[in-house]
Enzyme design. Structure first.
Site, short mmCIF file in Angstrom:
data_model
loop_
_atom_site.label_atom_id
_atom_site.label_comp_id
_atom_site.label_asym_id
_atom_site.label_seq_id
_atom_site.Cartn_x
_atom_site.Cartn_y
_atom_site.Cartn_z
N VAL A 1 8.72 25.94 51.81
CA VAL A 1 9.76 26.81 52.38
C VAL A 1 11.16 26.27 52.10
O VAL A 1 12.15 26.90 52.47
CB VAL A 1 9.57 26.99 53.91
N LYS B 1 12.12 22.68 52.58
CA LYS B 1 12.52 21.56 53.45
C LYS B 1 13.31 20.49 52.70
O LYS B 1 14.34 20.01 53.19
CB LYS B 1 11.30 20.91 54.09
N THR B 2 12.82 20.08 51.54
CA THR B 2 13.46 18.98 50.83
C THR B 2 14.85 19.37 50.34
O THR B 2 15.80 18.59 50.46
CB THR B 2 12.59 18.52 49.65
N LYS C 1 11.26 9.73 54.88
CA LYS C 1 10.08 10.56 54.63
C LYS C 1 8.89 9.77 55.17
O LYS C 1 8.42 8.82 54.53
CB LYS C 1 9.91 10.82 53.13
N ALA D 1 6.22 16.64 56.77
CA ALA D 1 5.34 17.16 55.71
C ALA D 1 4.73 18.45 56.23
O ALA D 1 4.09 18.47 57.29
CB ALA D 1 4.25 16.15 55.38
N GLY E 1 15.42 28.52 53.85
CA GLY E 1 15.34 27.52 52.79
C GLY E 1 15.59 28.05 51.40
O GLY E 1 15.93 27.27 50.50
#
Length: 253
Positions: free
Chosen positions: A13, A15-16, A37, A111, A170
């Site tokens: 979606v 996130k990173t 992380k 995650a 995102g």
């Protein structure tokens, strides 16, 4: 807000890339940033992970990774299958607290979704957020189906007594469909939290310098940015069905 936990309504979606945008915007505001992380899955030890990608896009951030597992699975499952030690929520909290003593902002990127399990005891990112007393930013997709997963995530956060800071889309499509455009108004309604940004589709493919320059325009002031939720909503809102029908009728006559 020395620690911000970033979760998603599911996988893939954004996130990173959202974490990178938050980091880049905080850096542009003169803050020092660390990215944690807790568990990276699906990569070999010599491959670049999510924290590395955040650093590539955002700039000078401290990165930390507590564990890495080779298979692209939930961390608890990946750890069990690899015969490796899992990550526990208290370890995530301890690592974030240590980073917070040396940085203005620590971003903890989970995650998958909020309740993905870290260990065989059922520990999750939500447990780590509770131990930290940290707010949670939810990254959601733009299109059809996002209202259900976003509301479920928001309800679970509140059920666990956690602070939902807001929602970020995102990946906002270059050509948004009707569902995406309607969801701009509906996401704050179903989540009970403000919409704090929308990242353009393909943002992660930008050159780092371009990404850093643009990132503040994708995020609201609560995240040190300049994005205007109200203006974005007005610009993207579809005409009501009755207005469309009236317009077609007028044209026909």
């Amino acid at each position: 807000m020395p620690v911000l936990v970033i979760t998603g309504t599911g996988t893939e979606v954004g996130k990173t890339i959202t974490t990178a945008a938050v980091a880049a915007t905080a850096l542009a505001a003169g803050r020092t940033v660390a990215v944690l992380k807790p568990a990276q899955t699906g990569l070999r030890p010599d491959e670049r992970g999510d924290a590395d990608e955040v650093a590539r896009l955002a700039g000078t951030v401290t990165t930390a990774e507590l564990a890495r597992y080779p298979e692209p699975l939930a961390p608890g499952t990946a750890a069990r299958r690899a015969g490796m030690a899992p990550v526990h929520p208290h370890e995530v909290a301890e690592a974030a607290q240590k980073l917070a003593t040396e940085h203005d902002l620590v971003l903890v990127e989970g995650a998958g979704g909020l309740l993905v399990r870290f260990d065989e005891e059922g520990g999750t990112l939500a447990d780590a957020a509770r131990l930290l007393g940290a707010p949670v930013l939810v990254v959601a997709s733009a299109g059809l189906g996002t209202l259900n997963t976003t509301e479920l995530t928001a309800r679970e956060l509140r059920h666990q007594g956690l602070d939902l800071l807001g929602v970020v889309i995102g990946s906002w499509p270059n050509t948004p469909d009707l569902a995406s455009r309607c969801n701009v108004a509906d996401l704050p309604e179903v989540s009970g939290a403000p919409l704090l940004g929308a990242l353009p589709e393909g943002a992660g493919a930008l050159a780092p310098a371009d990404f850093r320059a643009a990132a503040p325009s994708w995020l609201a002031a609560r995240l040190d940015g300049t994005w205007d939720a109200e203006g974005f909503g007005v610009r993207e809102a579809p005409e009501p069905l009755g207005v469309q029908a009236s317009s077609r009728s007028s044209q026909a006559s």
